[in-house]
Structure formats: C-alpha cells, structure tokens
Design an enzyme around this catalytic site. Structure first.
Site, short mmCIF file in Angstrom:
data_model
loop_
_atom_site.label_atom_id
_atom_site.label_comp_id
_atom_site.label_asym_id
_atom_site.label_seq_id
_atom_site.Cartn_x
_atom_site.Cartn_y
_atom_site.Cartn_z
N SER A 230 31.96 47.12 43.84
CA SER A 230 30.50 47.61 43.92
C SER A 230 30.23 48.61 43.06
CB SER A 230 30.73 48.56 45.50
OG SER A 230 29.49 48.77 45.85
N ASP B 155 30.11 42.23 49.30
CA ASP B 155 30.79 43.82 48.96
C ASP B 155 32.43 43.57 49.04
OD1 ASP B 155 31.59 46.09 48.40
OD2 ASP B 155 30.11 47.05 49.69
#
Length: 342
Positions: free
Chosen positions: A39, A204
């Site tokens: 991320s 993610d």
C-alpha cells in the site's frame, strides 16, 4: 555506503512517516538494493527503488494532495446512495486512477516505467545468488482475491498466468495501484488473463500482509551479506493488540474492521519475534488513520518528524554484527543478501 534491504509497512496517508525514517537511514550512509512494501509502503518503496533522492522523495510526499485520491465516479457524486451503488457495481467507491497516474508520472520522470527498468544487473551485484525471476529492486505485496492468495510482484506474476518472459514489459505502477487498493474505498484492479474464464481481481496487499518483513530473508542457512530494516507505522511492537477498538456504526465500518483484523493478525506473528523487533523502526503515527485524506500540512510535518525520530532511535542502538551474534541460527527464507530471521 552501507547496504540494507528495506521493508515498508502500509498505512495510507501516514506514508510521510516512512519517508522520515528513510531520510535518517540515507543520512547515515545507507543505500537500499531492494525495497518491499504494501500500500503506502509500495508507493514510497517504488520511488526509492527508482533511485529518487530522499530530498525529492520528501518533496513529492509533502506536496501530495491526498484529497485527489478520492477520484469519484459519476455515481459517487450522488451522496450515500451513489457510493453504495459503486460498491455494488464496481466493488469500490473511488476509481483509484489518480493514484495510478501520479505513481506512473513519478516513475517516468525518474526514467523507470516497467519491471525491466528495476532489474538488478550483474554489474550492480556480481555476487548475487538471486534467481532471475527474483532479481528486482522492488517487491510489491498484493492480495489476489480471485484465487485467495498473497502475491509478491513481480516474483509471482506466473501464478496469475503471465509468462515470465513478459514480466519485464509490465508497468510497475499497475502493481503499486493494486497494492494500494484499500478495500471498499478503491475499486480493485481487474486483469483479463488469457486462458482464464473470468477476470483476476487484485487489491490491497495489507489484507494479507501489511508488513512483509520476512520477504527478503534467506532460507539457505547462510548469514546475510547485509541486513533488512523494517519501518512500521506504530509506536510500539504490540500496538496491533493494544489499539483502541474500532468504532463500528454500519456495514462499511464492520468490513474495514474485518480487513484490519486480517492484516494485523498475520503480521503480529512477526512482531512476537525478537529478531524482527530488533530490526524494525516503529514510527508513532499520532492516531492518524490510513484514510484521513483531509490530512493537513501540520500533521504531515509531525508524521515526518516522528519517522525521523524513530530512525534516529533505531540507529543509535543498531549494530549488524551484534544482531547476527544474537540471532544467528538456521535461517528460513529464500533470498540472498537479507537479514537472518529468528
């Protein structure tokens, strides 16, 4: 210059804290042959791997307008109902295109675009024992929700059907965008892969590992040639377990709490390991949430200084020979040139 591989935790808008820690390491004379991140850690990590100097990296992250991350679709502009429709139809409220374009532009300005541009050459490391498919300066952690597994890109592209001889032509920004696709906030990356009945959805990496500290660890029982340093966006090793309970008012808050539980439970196993704690910088993120896109300049400055403070504290006690002596035993991991795990 001394060498250290670098692993950066995800944390959304808190990523400026990572840059503060990186700046202290660079000032202390460290360079980073390989960087891994999830991320926000993937965003900062790709810029480091591209060779962007720390002063420029700081400028880029400070000037980043996080509000632009919320790039709405036409439906999103119709309030709660529109955002709900986006969740149902597109699996996320915001497009994520702005983030992808920003990352792509910064990499292009540094002369880096594809994975081939981030290959480790024999001239750069003549003694490397890395296999060709893993000889890259960057590793991005992504969750493959179509096949229920974690991917380490570019190492694992073959798992989703991409031939190895095509990996070097793929854009790095695509993987970074996927890794930063906070569930429900951003639409997942959707890939059409030849030979599959349906698309592959990537999202993610923090769902499965927000702090992949062991990604570069050796598994051949040999001492590493240089350490791996981790930078984690929490003030203490057990922060995951002592964090204030989430405020859950509805299904979106519940879903986010579930995602947070998945990521912290996996990584807490690492943080129970003294060898991991001893090679990790813990940056106090001041209670800022990953999705605080309205973060102000003063808070960004304080996060950056917290990163520098964590880096300085870490370097004051760090000595690689002491670390090896304390934690040397049979290693598990498959990469050369990384810190030995406990």
């Amino acid at each position: 210059m001394e060498r250290a591989d670098l692993v950066l935790e995800g944390g959304g808008v808190k990523g400026i804290g990572l840059v503060g820690a990186i700046s202290t390491l660079r000032e202390a004379g460290y360079e980073f042959p390989r960087v891994a991140g999830t991320s926000a850690g993937a965003v900062a990590g790709c810029l480091v791997a591209a060779g962007i100097e720390v002063d420029e990296l700081e400028r880029l992250m400070r000037e980043l307008d996080y509000r632009k991350f919320r790039d709405e679709t036409l439906l999103s502009r119709f309030g709660v109902l529109g955002k709900g429709a986006n969740l149902l139809l597109r699996k996320g409220i915001y497009k994520g295109d702005w983030l992808h374009d920003w990352v792509s532009a910064q990499l292009a300005a540094a002369g880096r675009r594809t994975w081939g541009d981030l290959r480790i050459t024999p001239e750069e490391d003549p003694r490397s024992a890395l296999r060709p498919e893993q000889a890259y300066k960057l590793v991005v952690i992504v969750s493959d929700v179509s096949d229920n597994r974690l991917l380490r890109l570019p190492w694992d592209y073959h798992l989703i059907g991409t031939p190895q001889d095509q990996v070097d032509e793929l854009p790095v920004a695509d993987a970074v965008r996927a890794s930063a696709s906070i569930p429900f906030f951003f639409q997942p990356c959707k890939l059409q892969v030849a030979g599959r009945n349906g698309p592959v959805y990537l999202t993610d990496g923090g769902m499965l590992s927000n702090f992949p500290i062991d990604v570069f660890d050796r598994r051949d029982g040999q001492d590493p040639r240089w350490p791996t340093f981790g930078v984690k966006l929490s003030a203490r090793p057990d922060a995951n377990l002592r964090a204030d309970p989430p405020h859950i008012d509805g299904p979106l808050e519940l879903a986010m709490a579930l995602v947070g539980t998945m990521s912290t439970a996996h990584d807490q196993m690492h943080l129970d390991d003294p060898a991991v704690v001893d090679r990790t910088m813990f940056v106090d993120s001041l209670g800022v949430k990953a999705t605080d896109f309205d973060i102000d300049e003063d808070t960004q400055d304080r996060l950056y200084e917290q990163g520098r403070k964590a880096g300085t504290k870490f370097l004051d006690r760090w000595k690689f020979t002491d670390y090896l002596q304390k934690h040397r035993r049979a290693a598990t991991g498959d990469q050369a040139g990384a810190a030995i795990p406990a």
